[in-house]
Design a protein around this motif. Sequence first.
Motif, PDB file in Angstrom:
ATOM      1  N   GLU A  98       0.834  -1.201   0.000  1.00  0.00           N
ATOM      2  CA  GLU A  98       0.000   0.000   0.000  1.00  0.00           C
ATOM      3  C   GLU A  98       0.872   1.256   0.000  1.00  0.00           C
ATOM      4  OE1 GLU A  98      -2.736  -0.158   3.237  1.00  0.00           O
ATOM      5  OE2 GLU A  98      -3.813  -1.921   2.461  1.00  0.00           O
ATOM      6  N   SER A  99       1.998   1.205   0.683  1.00  0.00           N
ATOM      7  CA  SER A  99       2.914   2.353   0.717  1.00  0.00           C
ATOM      8  C   SER A  99       3.559   2.568  -0.647  1.00  0.00           C
ATOM      9  CB  SER A  99       4.006   2.130   1.770  1.00  0.00           C
ATOM     10  OG  SER A  99       3.450   2.076   3.066  1.00  0.00           O
ATOM     11  N   VAL A 100       3.840   1.473  -1.334  1.00  0.00           N
ATOM     12  CA  VAL A 100       4.393   1.571  -2.688  1.00  0.00           C
ATOM     13  C   VAL A 100       3.407   2.272  -3.596  1.00  0.00           C
ATOM     14  CG1 VAL A 100       5.093   0.239  -4.716  1.00  0.00           C
ATOM     15  CG2 VAL A 100       5.884  -0.453  -2.455  1.00  0.00           C
ATOM     16  N   TRP A 101       2.168   1.821  -3.556  1.00  0.00           N
ATOM     17  CA  TRP A 101       1.139   2.404  -4.433  1.00  0.00           C
ATOM     18  C   TRP A 101       0.883   3.873  -4.084  1.00  0.00           C
ATOM     19  CZ3 TRP A 101      -0.410   1.389  -9.006  1.00  0.00           C
ATOM     20  CH2 TRP A 101      -1.574   1.986  -9.509  1.00  0.00           C
ATOM     21  N   ALA A 102       0.921   4.208  -2.810  1.00  0.00           N
ATOM     22  CA  ALA A 102       0.686   5.590  -2.387  1.00  0.00           C
ATOM     23  C   ALA A 102       1.777   6.531  -2.904  1.00  0.00           C
ATOM     24  CB  ALA A 102       0.612   5.672  -0.864  1.00  0.00           C
ATOM     25  N   ASN A 103       2.955   5.979  -3.192  1.00  0.00           N
ATOM     26  CA  ASN A 103       4.089   6.783  -3.675  1.00  0.00           C
ATOM     27  C   ASN A 103       4.349   6.587  -5.175  1.00  0.00           C
ATOM     28  OD1 ASN A 103       5.650   8.159  -1.245  1.00  0.00           O
ATOM     29  ND2 ASN A 103       4.906   6.174  -0.527  1.00  0.00           N
ATOM     30  N   ARG A 104       3.362   6.119  -5.901  1.00  0.00           N
ATOM     31  CA  ARG A 104       3.539   5.778  -7.320  1.00  0.00           C
ATOM     32  C   ARG A 104       3.919   6.974  -8.192  1.00  0.00           C
ATOM     33  NH1 ARG A 104      -1.633   5.812  -5.765  1.00  0.00           N
ATOM     34  NH2 ARG A 104      -3.229   6.920  -6.956  1.00  0.00           N
ATOM     35  N   SER A 105       3.542   8.189  -7.769  1.00  0.00           N
ATOM     36  CA  SER A 105       3.857   9.363  -8.591  1.00  0.00           C
ATOM     37  C   SER A 105       5.358   9.605  -8.673  1.00  0.00           C
ATOM     38  CB  SER A 105       3.160  10.611  -8.042  1.00  0.00           C
ATOM     39  OG  SER A 105       3.645  10.932  -6.751  1.00  0.00           O
ATOM     40  N   ILE A 106       6.113   9.105  -7.696  1.00  0.00           N
ATOM     41  CA  ILE A 106       7.566   9.280  -7.686  1.00  0.00           C
ATOM     42  C   ILE A 106       8.195   8.644  -8.929  1.00  0.00           C
ATOM     43  CG2 ILE A 106       9.713   8.666  -6.479  1.00  0.00           C
ATOM     44  CD1 ILE A 106       8.139   8.758  -3.862  1.00  0.00           C
ATOM     45  N   VAL A 107       7.613   7.533  -9.364  1.00  0.00           N
ATOM     46  CA  VAL A 107       8.178   6.798 -10.502  1.00  0.00           C
ATOM     47  C   VAL A 107       7.307   6.927 -11.758  1.00  0.00           C
ATOM     48  CG1 VAL A 107       9.450   5.149  -9.089  1.00  0.00           C
ATOM     49  CG2 VAL A 107       7.064   4.673  -9.662  1.00  0.00           C
ATOM     50  N   GLU A 190      -1.084  15.269 -12.839  1.00  0.00           N
ATOM     51  CA  GLU A 190       0.366  15.196 -13.029  1.00  0.00           C
ATOM     52  C   GLU A 190       1.096  16.440 -12.513  1.00  0.00           C
ATOM     53  OE1 GLU A 190       1.037  14.142 -17.130  1.00  0.00           O
ATOM     54  OE2 GLU A 190       0.332  12.092 -16.815  1.00  0.00           O
ATOM     55  N   TYR A 191       0.451  17.207 -11.665  1.00  0.00           N
ATOM     56  CA  TYR A 191       1.065  18.414 -11.117  1.00  0.00           C
ATOM     57  C   TYR A 191       2.281  18.115 -10.243  1.00  0.00           C
ATOM     58  CZ  TYR A 191      -1.428  17.154  -6.823  1.00  0.00           C
ATOM     59  OH  TYR A 191      -1.898  16.482  -5.717  1.00  0.00           O
ATOM     60  N   ASP A 192       2.394  16.872  -9.765  1.00  0.00           N
ATOM     61  CA  ASP A 192       3.522  16.522  -8.888  1.00  0.00           C
ATOM     62  C   ASP A 192       4.436  15.482  -9.538  1.00  0.00           C
ATOM     63  OD1 ASP A 192       1.821  14.350  -8.794  1.00  0.00           O
ATOM     64  OD2 ASP A 192       1.922  14.087  -6.619  1.00  0.00           O
ATOM     65  N   LEU A 239      -5.273  14.946  -4.202  1.00  0.00           N
ATOM     66  CA  LEU A 239      -5.114  16.245  -3.543  1.00  0.00           C
ATOM     67  C   LEU A 239      -4.831  16.169  -2.035  1.00  0.00           C
ATOM     68  CD1 LEU A 239      -7.738  18.541  -5.331  1.00  0.00           C
ATOM     69  CD2 LEU A 239      -5.239  18.758  -5.360  1.00  0.00           C
ATOM     70  N   PRO A 240      -5.539  15.338  -1.262  1.00  0.00           N
ATOM     71  CA  PRO A 240      -5.249  15.301   0.183  1.00  0.00           C
ATOM     72  C   PRO A 240      -3.888  14.687   0.492  1.00  0.00           C
ATOM     73  CG  PRO A 240      -7.419  14.367  -0.322  1.00  0.00           C
ATOM     74  CD  PRO A 240      -6.690  14.473  -1.614  1.00  0.00           C
ATOM     75  N   LEU A 241      -3.336  13.916  -0.445  1.00  0.00           N
ATOM     76  CA  LEU A 241      -2.089  13.190  -0.210  1.00  0.00           C
ATOM     77  C   LEU A 241      -0.858  13.945  -0.696  1.00  0.00           C
ATOM     78  CD1 LEU A 241      -3.367   9.691  -1.441  1.00  0.00           C
ATOM     79  CD2 LEU A 241      -3.336  10.558   0.910  1.00  0.00           C
ATOM     80  N   LYS A 243       0.039  17.853  -1.672  1.00  0.00           N
ATOM     81  CA  LYS A 243      -0.405  19.242  -1.731  1.00  0.00           C
ATOM     82  C   LYS A 243       0.183  19.961  -2.954  1.00  0.00           C
ATOM     83  CE  LYS A 243      -2.540  19.046   2.279  1.00  0.00           C
ATOM     84  NZ  LYS A 243      -4.016  19.104   2.366  1.00  0.00           N
ATOM     85  N   ILE A 244      -0.674  20.698  -3.640  1.00  0.00           N
ATOM     86  CA  ILE A 244      -0.219  21.446  -4.816  1.00  0.00           C
ATOM     87  C   ILE A 244       0.863  22.441  -4.423  1.00  0.00           C
ATOM     88  CG2 ILE A 244      -0.920  23.128  -6.577  1.00  0.00           C
ATOM     89  CD1 ILE A 244      -3.674  21.771  -6.581  1.00  0.00           C
ATOM     90  N   GLN A 245       0.658  23.148  -3.317  1.00  0.00           N
ATOM     91  CA  GLN A 245       1.597  24.196  -2.898  1.00  0.00           C
ATOM     92  C   GLN A 245       2.944  23.634  -2.426  1.00  0.00           C
ATOM     93  OE1 GLN A 245      -1.441  23.582  -1.732  1.00  0.00           O
ATOM     94  NE2 GLN A 245      -1.696  24.193   0.422  1.00  0.00           N
ATOM     95  N   ASP A 246       3.019  22.316  -2.235  1.00  0.00           N
ATOM     96  CA  ASP A 246       4.286  21.704  -1.864  1.00  0.00           C
ATOM     97  C   ASP A 246       5.216  21.539  -3.063  1.00  0.00           C
ATOM     98  OD1 ASP A 246       3.475  21.568   0.740  1.00  0.00           O
ATOM     99  OD2 ASP A 246       2.954  19.437   0.716  1.00  0.00           O
ATOM    100  N   GLN A 247       4.654  21.696  -4.272  1.00  0.00           N
ATOM    101  CA  GLN A 247       5.480  21.667  -5.476  1.00  0.00           C
ATOM    102  C   GLN A 247       6.033  23.073  -5.690  1.00  0.00           C
ATOM    103  OE1 GLN A 247       5.568  18.472  -6.427  1.00  0.00           O
ATOM    104  NE2 GLN A 247       3.964  18.211  -4.879  1.00  0.00           N
ATOM    105  N   LYS A 248       7.339  23.179  -5.843  1.00  0.00           N
ATOM    106  CA  LYS A 248       7.956  24.513  -5.926  1.00  0.00           C
ATOM    107  C   LYS A 248       7.403  25.331  -7.092  1.00  0.00           C
ATOM    108  CE  LYS A 248      12.136  23.231  -8.586  1.00  0.00           C
ATOM    109  NZ  LYS A 248      11.723  21.851  -8.932  1.00  0.00           N
ATOM    110  N   GLU A 249       6.951  24.654  -8.140  1.00  0.00           N
ATOM    111  CA  GLU A 249       6.410  25.360  -9.307  1.00  0.00           C
ATOM    112  C   GLU A 249       5.062  26.020  -9.008  1.00  0.00           C
ATOM    113  OE1 GLU A 249       8.927  21.876 -10.669  1.00  0.00           O
ATOM    114  OE2 GLU A 249       7.267  22.154  -9.249  1.00  0.00           O
ATOM    115  N   PHE A 250       4.368  25.533  -7.990  1.00  0.00           N
ATOM    116  CA  PHE A 250       3.024  26.030  -7.685  1.00  0.00           C
ATOM    117  C   PHE A 250       2.914  26.511  -6.236  1.00  0.00           C
ATOM    118  CE2 PHE A 250       2.533  22.457 -10.791  1.00  0.00           C
ATOM    119  CZ  PHE A 250       2.382  23.265 -11.914  1.00  0.00           C
TER     120      PHE A 250
END
Length: 301
Positions: A98-107, A190-192, A239-241, A243-250
Amino acid sequence: TLFKQFRLMYGAPRSEEDLEFYASAVRNNITVLLKKLLPLVVSLELEGKFQRNERVAYNKILNTTSGVTSESSVIDDAAIPVTLKKEIQTLFQSKAWESVWANRSIVNAIDSHRLFIDELDAVAAPDYVPTAQHIVNARIRTTDPSKEEYDIDGRRFEIYDVGGQRSQRKKWFPLFDDVRAVIFVAALSEYDQVLQEDKKMNRMIEAIGLFRTVVNHDAFKKVPFILFQNKKDLFEEKLPLSKIQDQKEFADYSGNTYDEATEYFEQKFSQCFQTPETDWKGRFYVHSTDATDTRNVEYVW
């Protein structure tokens, strides 16, 4: 995805050859998904958190996808979901996974390919025939512009699908004559994430920059633009997982809700026009979509 939805709604049924092609594509997509996700087990330090049977499944999948196997020959990518069906299901049902899937955007794992895992019994069956949703969600890299013609409510539409990757954009120019409308699809979710071909480039920033180039091109100064802010379902879920504002671009984002977030990105795209608002306001249309949902696309279209 959107192009395949048009074919589903208005085109001819898929041929046997097409269905075989997509069946192989779906299975290949599962293997690609596994290859992207497996390294996260190490980077997230999850190896010691598997139950014994889960660890056995993980090791077998890892060895097979990396080509390290005791078998006499390497298993083809499309055969892996068939050969290792039980192991894949065991892994995806694991608490540690579950932790792998929650971090899928990293890869840059494709969210919608979870559907193939959830329906793996069908996908791995010897007589597997991909469903309409499997075809819509299958990822096939666009290498050349392709054209489809449809008769919709008595009107003839000629629609071109062009590859969005940087290496494919030079192929667009011959298609710029006599364009009646441009459909631009940008994935909200794909904002993150970063580009596959440039790990330092945020995918949303790339999409906004590309949109700016296209809308201000001389060929499109009077052409209507339809912006599909796609993957709205995955965007709302993420979105809850993340945050948009945590991306330096936004970092300038200050909203909290889904509606505020979609409005924020709509403004980012509308700011791309370099002419007065009176010039483009009446020819710029924005829709939030889930291109894998045929009913949603049909409603918007």
